[in-house]
Structures are given as structure tokens and as C-alpha cells.
Scaffold this motif. Structure first.
Motif, PDB file in Angstrom:
ATOM      1  N   CYS A   1      47.238   6.200   8.461  1.00 56.65           N
ATOM      2  CA  CYS A   1      46.607   5.092   7.736  1.00 56.65           C
ATOM      3  C   CYS A   1      45.497   5.593   6.809  1.00 56.65           C
ATOM      4  O   CYS A   1      44.689   6.437   7.211  1.00 56.65           O
ATOM      5  CB  CYS A   1      46.040   4.127   8.766  1.00 56.65           C
ATOM      6  SG  CYS A   1      45.057   2.817   8.061  1.00 56.65           S
ATOM      7  N   ILE A   2      45.437   5.057   5.604  1.00 53.99           N
ATOM      8  CA  ILE A   2      44.410   5.529   4.668  1.00 53.99           C
ATOM      9  C   ILE A   2      43.005   5.063   5.074  1.00 53.99           C
ATOM     10  O   ILE A   2      42.019   5.538   4.551  1.00 53.99           O
ATOM     11  CB  ILE A   2      44.702   5.123   3.198  1.00 53.99           C
ATOM     12  CG1 ILE A   2      44.698   3.606   3.013  1.00 53.99           C
ATOM     13  CG2 ILE A   2      45.987   5.725   2.687  1.00 53.99           C
ATOM     14  CD1 ILE A   2      44.761   3.190   1.543  1.00 53.99           C
ATOM     15  N   PHE A   3      42.930   4.150   6.006  1.00 56.01           N
ATOM     16  CA  PHE A   3      41.610   3.669   6.445  1.00 56.01           C
ATOM     17  C   PHE A   3      41.055   4.426   7.635  1.00 56.01           C
ATOM     18  O   PHE A   3      39.980   4.110   8.120  1.00 56.01           O
ATOM     19  CB  PHE A   3      41.689   2.190   6.818  1.00 56.01           C
ATOM     20  CG  PHE A   3      41.960   1.309   5.647  1.00 56.01           C
ATOM     21  CD1 PHE A   3      40.975   1.081   4.705  1.00 56.01           C
ATOM     22  CD2 PHE A   3      43.190   0.731   5.479  1.00 56.01           C
ATOM     23  CE1 PHE A   3      41.224   0.292   3.610  1.00 56.01           C
ATOM     24  CE2 PHE A   3      43.454  -0.064   4.380  1.00 56.01           C
ATOM     25  CZ  PHE A   3      42.460  -0.282   3.444  1.00 56.01           C
TER      26      PHE A   3
ATOM     27  N   PHE B   1      39.590   7.093   8.242  1.00 60.26           N
ATOM     28  CA  PHE B   1      38.277   7.739   8.207  1.00 60.26           C
ATOM     29  C   PHE B   1      37.140   6.749   8.404  1.00 60.26           C
ATOM     30  O   PHE B   1      36.085   7.106   8.876  1.00 60.26           O
ATOM     31  CB  PHE B   1      38.084   8.503   6.891  1.00 60.26           C
ATOM     32  CG  PHE B   1      38.889   9.765   6.835  1.00 60.26           C
ATOM     33  CD1 PHE B   1      38.329  10.974   7.207  1.00 60.26           C
ATOM     34  CD2 PHE B   1      40.220   9.736   6.444  1.00 60.26           C
ATOM     35  CE1 PHE B   1      39.075  12.136   7.175  1.00 60.26           C
ATOM     36  CE2 PHE B   1      40.975  10.893   6.410  1.00 60.26           C
ATOM     37  CZ  PHE B   1      40.403  12.098   6.771  1.00 60.26           C
ATOM     38  N   ARG B   2      37.341   5.511   8.000  1.00 60.08           N
ATOM     39  CA  ARG B   2      36.263   4.550   8.237  1.00 60.08           C
ATOM     40  C   ARG B   2      36.548   3.650   9.423  1.00 60.08           C
ATOM     41  O   ARG B   2      35.643   3.243  10.124  1.00 60.08           O
ATOM     42  CB  ARG B   2      35.939   3.746   6.971  1.00 60.08           C
ATOM     43  CG  ARG B   2      37.084   2.976   6.379  1.00 60.08           C
ATOM     44  CD  ARG B   2      36.601   2.156   5.211  1.00 60.08           C
ATOM     45  NE  ARG B   2      35.794   1.030   5.672  1.00 60.08           N
ATOM     46  CZ  ARG B   2      35.293   0.123   4.862  1.00 60.08           C
ATOM     47  NH1 ARG B   2      35.464   0.237   3.568  1.00 60.08           N
ATOM     48  NH2 ARG B   2      34.601  -0.882   5.331  1.00 60.08           N
TER      49      ARG B   2
ATOM     50  N   ILE C   1      38.596  -6.920   2.019  1.00 63.81           N
ATOM     51  CA  ILE C   1      38.000  -5.609   2.329  1.00 63.81           C
ATOM     52  C   ILE C   1      36.827  -5.341   1.390  1.00 63.81           C
ATOM     53  O   ILE C   1      35.795  -4.815   1.788  1.00 63.81           O
ATOM     54  CB  ILE C   1      39.047  -4.480   2.202  1.00 63.81           C
ATOM     55  CG1 ILE C   1      40.109  -4.631   3.276  1.00 63.81           C
ATOM     56  CG2 ILE C   1      38.388  -3.111   2.306  1.00 63.81           C
ATOM     57  CD1 ILE C   1      41.306  -3.712   3.107  1.00 63.81           C
TER      58      ILE C   1
END
Ligand code: SF4
Ligand code: SF4
Lengths: 361, 104
Positions: A317-319, A321-322, A245
Motif C-alpha cells: 500500500c502506498i500509505f 509509511f504514514r 485524505i
């Protein structure tokens, strides 16, 4: 530009130049009609309407156009369109099966604003490539097209659609990419959309466990074998290692900054309007693309919902936003809901292999 | 606005941010803004030292001690830049009162 356009510039148009193709790929999500002779054809929409839409879209942020299809080089006016895009400082990316490229075309592309041409190769031999692309001779033609491109200054990429039957071709294709000095190899697991659904019905798709182990092998071994090619395995960010990542380019969908124009001029959420007609928002023959972009209820709802109202594992999920839930088009075609979770992460979660560290609540 | 970090600023982790450690680093995530930052192992050590009772000078010295192969000036500069990023992304805050106490 309105405030809304500044917040959500329409930076990229995916232009599905034709709904026809000279190949019959079993996994194509667009399910184009086959053009047996491979001769030049013009789709229904006249290039003048495309040019007008592009000029209009420039005023709301357009910087890049991806030309795709069907097979975009079946349209004989593609070079005229590329010249037009170049003279308007629009960056052009092209996705093609490579079989119709010749020296003259590549020379014209080289003199234009074409940034990258991606050629589809699903196998590293005639047998494996053609067993999925269904037209004899198309492997060599694709390689010849790619060879011409690599001699130019244009960025090149091989795109591979991955299923059970061609796992062993990954490394061989990476070798080909390395030998031919292709810039990158992008590996897309086949999606359960369009003709790709049949792979899932026939259980030829890859299980989440297998995808994760291929991902690990690519990250930890295969990528290290080559100095100059970038290998991208297209699975959602949440399933990638922290190292990849942070260190490699992630192919994330920018659906909030993309619109699709289909071969008949329909304005759609990327290319999905081809099969999901509910996601068609107008047509460039009669509608102003800027007005659709700023005011269509579907886009307004999408902007409100993404990522806030994503459901299932994407919502946790912490992702989000992207990543925005990876491919919203496939989420819609699988569930009829643009907010539902992405099937691969969902499968990972249900099998207990979605990383705990990336989940909230 | 760029924050100018002073050596005697005391730093504290933002308690609403989510810190998730993985094998070779960690993620910091702010569920309100969606801000996400990936940090490597050195970053994890730095972040964990931001517990409210250490100054920027304390943190940079403690970390620099463990990386003697990197020139001291350079590593201190890097750590300060990293801390500045954490503050700008609101994963770490400056503690004004401890700062005053310590000067007495
Ligand atoms: S769970 Fe959803 S938001 Fe998270 S990485 Fe997967 S697709 Fe993206
Ligand atoms: S929604 Fe899916 S198909 Fe559409 S642009 Fe994004 S990734 Fe591509």
C-alpha cells in the motif's frame, strides 16, 4: 536523549487508569471487570509510580497523556493526577463513558491542561445506547456529562462504536453533536478484539462493502450537513477518498511514538497487553520506562519492521509509511503477528474493492 | 536547503516515482523514501507538463492561461511554490543540460 529517542520520541502515553468499569459494553476490547456500584475505587498501581514514570518519560519526548480505562473516573485520584500532568505541561486527553462526570469534576478539568474529553455514545436513544452498554440509565447520565463539558472550554468529542444494529443512529448522533455543540463525532467500526469478537461471531459486524458505502455517504452527504462538527469515520486511509485524505483530519495510529501503561503498571504496546500478555514489556513498579522505550526488543523490532516488513495488502500500500498498517494491536490479536495486514484492508482487497491506484507491485 | 527555482530551469518527472491518478486528483509516491504527496487536478496538469522539454516559465504560462480568473502574478507564484515542493520531495528534477541548450 539518545539518538534512538530523538528518532522515536515517546510522545504519548495511553494510561489505562483502571481495569474496572461501571458499564458492561458488549464491544469493549479491554474486557474490564464490572464495578456494579460505580463507587470510587483505586486500582492496584499507586499514583506515585505513575507520576515518576511520567517525569521520566518527559525526558524522552512525552507531551501528551491519554487517560482511559476501564472507566478512568472510577479512580478517585484522577484529578490529582490531572493537576500533576498540567503542572508538568502535559496535554491531557480523556476517554470516558461520561456517566460519572459532575459539575465539580468538569470545573477542575476546565482549570487544567485537559485538551479534549471523548464521551462514548453508541446510540441516540436510551434503547439503542443501553442495549450495547448494558446498564440502565447510562444514556441520560452520559448526555448530562457531555452537556456539562460543552459548557466548559474543553474540547469535546462523541465516540460511537458502530455495528449492524446502530447504523441508523449515525445521523441522529451527528444531530445531537451539532445541537450540543460538541466538537467532533468519531465513529469506530467495532473491532474483532476483546468482547468485540462476539459481534463477528454473531455476524453483527459490518461487511467491507457496507463500511465503504457508509464512508461515501458520510463524506459526500452527512459531513456537508453541519458547519461546525467534524465527523470522522475511522477506517484506514487507504479506503478513504482522496478528497477526505487531503481535507480532513485523519485519525492515524502513531504506534511508534506511543506506549501504554496498564492499570497494574504493566508497560505494554498501547492497551493490547491487557489481553495479549506477550506484548507486556515491563512494569513501572520495577522497570525504568525510558530504558524499556529505548531497549526493549519488541519495540526495536517494531521500529525495524514498520512499515518495511508489513505483509499482505499493507505491504503493497502506498500509505504504509504514514498509516503503518492501521491498528497493529488488532493485527496482533487476530493473527499473533505484528506485521500482518490490517483486517479491513485485507477484506477490501480480497473482495476486490481496495483501490488499485493505492497498490504497488 | 531551499531550492531557488529559475524561470529557465527545465523540469522532468522522476521516473522512479509512482504517479497514481484518481477521480479528483492524484498521488505521487516514492517507494524508496516513502514520500507521499496528494495533488489536485491543477497539480496533475502541472506535474504532467514536467516532461523535460518545458521550462518553469513555459509551465507557469500554460497553466495560467487556463485560470484567467486568478490574478496572473498570484497563480504564477503558486505554481512555482508547488513545483518547488515537487523538487524538494524529489518527484521532479531540474534538467541542467537542456537549460544550457535553450540559452544559445
Ligand atoms: S492497506 Fe494497510 S497500510 Fe494501507 S491503508 Fe490499509 S491498513 Fe493502512
Ligand atoms: S495499535 Fe490500535 S489500539 Fe493501539 S494505539 Fe494504534 S490504533 Fe490504537
Amino acid at each position: 536523549m539518545t539518538e534512538n529517542d530523538q528518532e522515536y520520541p515517546l510522545s504519548t502515553i495511553y494510561l489505562y487508569l483502571t481495569d474496572r468499569c461501571n458499564l458492561r459494553c458488549s464491544h469493549c476490547w479491554i474486557t474490564p471487570a464490572h464495578n456494579r456500584s460505580g463507587e470510587n475505587i483505586n486500582s492496584k498501581i499507586d499514583i506515585k509510580y505513575l507520576k515518576r514514570a511520567i517525569i521520566d518519560a518527559k525526558s524522552i519526548g512525552l507531551t501528551c497523556v491519554k487517560l482511559t480505562g476501564g472507566e478512568p473516573f472510577l479512580r478517585k485520584d484522577i484529578l490529582d493526577l490531572i493537576d500533576f500532568l498540567s503542572s508538568n505541561d502535559i496535554i491531557v486527553d480523556i476517554e470516558t463513558n461520561g456517566t460519572l462526570l459532575n459539575e465539580e469534576i468538569v470545573e477542575r478539568l476546565n482549570d487544567s491542561s485537559v485538551n479534549q474529553v471523548s464521551v462514548s455514545l453508541d446510540g441516540a436513544s436510551e434503547k439503542s445506547h443501553e442495549s450495547i452498554r448494558k446498564v440502565a440509565g447510562c444514556y441520560q447520565k452520559a448526555l448530562d456529562g457531555l452537556a456539562l463539558l460543552t459548557k466548559s472550554d474543553i474540547g469535546t468529542q462523541i465516540i460511537m462504536s458502530l455495528y449492524e444494529g446502530n447504523i441508523s443512529d449515525i445521523e441522529k448522533l451527528a444531530d445531537i453533536a451539532d445541537r450540543m455543540e460538541v466538537g467532533s463525532l468519531k465513529i469506530n467500526p467495532i473491532m474483532p478484539t476483546g468482547r468485540g469478537k462476539d459481534f463477528f461471531v454473531n455476524k453483527e459486524n459490518l461487511s467491507i462493502e457496507k463500511l465503504l458505502s457508509i464512508n461515501r455517504w458520510i463524506e459526500e452527504e452527512l459531513s456537508l450537513k453541519y458547519d461546525s462538527i467534524d465527523i470522522c469515520f475511522d477506517i484506514p486511509t487507504g479506503l478513504k477518498s482522496l478528497k477526505s485524505i487531503t481535507s480532513s483530519q485523519l485519525y492515524e495510529c502513531n504506534i511508534l511514538n506511543i506506549i501504554g501503561i496498564l492499570a497494574n503498571g504493566n508497560i505494554s504496546l498501547c492497551g493490547i497487553g491487557q489481553t495479549e500478555t506477550d506484548l507486556v514489556m515491563g512494569n513501572i513498579l520495577r522497570d525504568d520506562i525510558c530504558n524499556v522505550w529505548s531497549n526493549h526488543h519488541l519495540l526495536k523490532k517494531l521500529r525495524k519492521d514498520l512499515p518495511k516488513n508489513l505483509t499482505g495488502i499493507c505491504g503493497r500500500c502506498i500509505f504504509k509509511f504514514r498509516c503503518l498498517g492501521a491498528c497493529r494491536a488488532s493485527a496482533y490479536s487476530l493473527t499473533g503477528n505484528l506485521n500482518s495486514s490490517f483486517f479491513l484492508c485485507d477484506e477490501a482487497y480480497k473482495s476486490g474493492v481496495f483501490p488499485e491506484s493505492r497498490m504497488i507491485n | 536547503m531551499k531550492i531557488i527555482l529559475k524561470n529557465n530551469d527545465y523540469l522532468m518527472q522522476d521516473l522512479e516515482s509512482i504517479f497514481r491518478k484518481e477521480e479528483d486528483g492524484a498521488f505521487l509516491f516514492d517507494p524508496k523514501s516513502g514520500n507521499l504527496k496528494y495533488i489536485n487536478c491543477m497539480g496533475v496538469n502541472i506535474y504532467q507538463l514536467c516532461s523535460g522539454n518545458r521550462s518553469v516559465a513555459d509551465i507557469t504560462s500554460l497553466i495560467a492561461e487556463n485560470y484567467r480568473d486568478i490574478p496572473e502574478r498570484q497563480i504564477k507564484e503558486d505554481i512555482k511554490n508547488f513545483l518547488q515542493d515537487l523538487i524538494e520531495m524529489k518527484f521532479v528534477t531540474i534538467q541542467p543540460q537542456i537549460h544550457t541548450d535553450k540559452r544559445r
